[in-house]
Design an enzyme around this catalytic site. Structure first.
Site, PDB file in Angstrom:
ATOM      1  N   HIS A  15       0.832  -1.190   0.000  1.00 31.64           N
ATOM      2  CA  HIS A  15       0.000   0.000   0.000  1.00 31.64           C
ATOM      3  C   HIS A  15       0.875   1.252   0.000  1.00 31.64           C
ATOM      4  CE1 HIS A  15      -0.392   0.926   4.635  1.00 31.64           C
ATOM      5  NE2 HIS A  15       0.844   0.753   4.281  1.00 31.64           N
ATOM      6  N   CYS A  34       5.625   6.376   4.550  1.00 39.24           N
ATOM      7  CA  CYS A  34       4.430   5.596   4.195  1.00 39.24           C
ATOM      8  C   CYS A  34       3.797   6.066   2.897  1.00 39.24           C
ATOM      9  CB  CYS A  34       3.409   5.642   5.324  1.00 39.24           C
ATOM     10  SG  CYS A  34       4.016   4.849   6.816  1.00 39.24           S
ATOM     11  N   HIS A  40       4.895   0.107  -0.495  1.00 38.28           N
ATOM     12  CA  HIS A  40       5.686  -0.744   0.406  1.00 38.28           C
ATOM     13  C   HIS A  40       4.749  -1.794   0.968  1.00 38.28           C
ATOM     14  CE1 HIS A  40       3.852   2.202   3.131  1.00 38.28           C
ATOM     15  NE2 HIS A  40       3.830   1.214   4.003  1.00 38.28           N
ATOM     16  N   HIS A  42       3.384  -4.925   3.833  1.00 42.37           N
ATOM     17  CA  HIS A  42       3.262  -5.368   5.226  1.00 42.37           C
ATOM     18  C   HIS A  42       2.809  -6.819   5.262  1.00 42.37           C
ATOM     19  CE1 HIS A  42       3.609  -1.402   7.071  1.00 42.37           C
ATOM     20  NE2 HIS A  42       2.824  -0.930   6.119  1.00 42.37           N
ATOM     21  N   ASP A  80      -4.776 -10.750  -0.224  1.00 47.01           N
ATOM     22  CA  ASP A  80      -3.421 -11.328  -0.175  1.00 47.01           C
ATOM     23  C   ASP A  80      -2.678 -11.145  -1.497  1.00 47.01           C
ATOM     24  OD1 ASP A  80      -1.308 -12.697   1.122  1.00 47.01           O
ATOM     25  OD2 ASP A  80      -1.862 -14.558   0.114  1.00 47.01           O
ATOM     26  N   HIS A  81      -1.430 -10.671  -1.393  1.00 52.06           N
ATOM     27  CA  HIS A  81      -0.574 -10.400  -2.548  1.00 52.06           C
ATOM     28  C   HIS A  81      -1.159  -9.365  -3.493  1.00 52.06           C
ATOM     29  CE1 HIS A  81       1.594 -13.754  -0.898  1.00 52.06           C
ATOM     30  NE2 HIS A  81       2.602 -13.483  -1.705  1.00 52.06           N
ATOM     31  N   GLU A 125      -0.550  -4.348  11.694  1.00 54.36           N
ATOM     32  CA  GLU A 125       0.189  -3.932  10.509  1.00 54.36           C
ATOM     33  C   GLU A 125       1.663  -4.315  10.661  1.00 54.36           C
ATOM     34  OE1 GLU A 125      -0.803  -0.422   7.735  1.00 54.36           O
ATOM     35  OE2 GLU A 125       0.635   0.343   9.187  1.00 54.36           O
TER      36      GLU A 125
HETATM   37 NI    NI Z   1       2.502   0.951   5.514  1.00 51.98          NI
END
Ligand code: NI
Length: 136
Positions: A15, A34, A40, A42, A80-81, A125
């Site tokens: 995200h 961010c 990036h 998580h 997911d992914h 997160e």
């Molecule tokens: Ni983040």
């Protein structure tokens, strides 16, 4: 007597914290790293908790297999992914902060469980940063 039943789930997703209506400078100032334009990732962990009366016949609040399937369909298969900003419609115009992700997950799961059951979503997160939402 109310009992809480919980099941954990997991997804990896990318995200970027970003508001389209703000300049790049303002996004950078508020969201810092961010807001990296290249996104990036998580390793998100979720705990879905359902609270309610025990069914007299089954002895269950909710069949944990049912809860497992709901989490798979509504959260893991959906997120997911994925790149949350680009690939998940709920975040097309919603900043994918942990807070907003927990609300989106709550709203997807709530209609799938009996109305008399309470629902709480806890979203990690990072191992140390987590948020909770229970519909209030
Ligand atoms: Ni983040």
């Amino acid at each position: 007597m109310k009992v809480t039943v919980s099941r954990k789930g997991h997804f990896n997703a990318a995200h970027r914290l970003y508001r389209k209506d703000w300049s790049d400078e303002k996004n950078q100032e508020v969201f810092d790293k961010c807001s990296n334009p290249n996104f990036h990732g998580h390793n998100y962990e979720i705990i879905v908790s359902v609270t309610g009366e025990i069914d007299k016949e089954t002895g269950y609040v909710i069949d944990i297999k049912t809860l497992k399937d709901i989490i798979k369909e509504e959260v893991e298969d959906a997120f997911d992914h994925k790149n949350l900003n680009l690939e998940v419609k709920e975040f097309k115009n919603l900043n994918p902060t942990a807070e907003n992700i927990s609300i989106v997950i709550y709203n997807k799961i709530k209609p799938r469980i009996k109305p008399d059951l309470d629902l709480e979503i806890t979203l990690y997160e990072t191992p140390r940063n987590f948020v909770s939402y229970s519909g209030n």
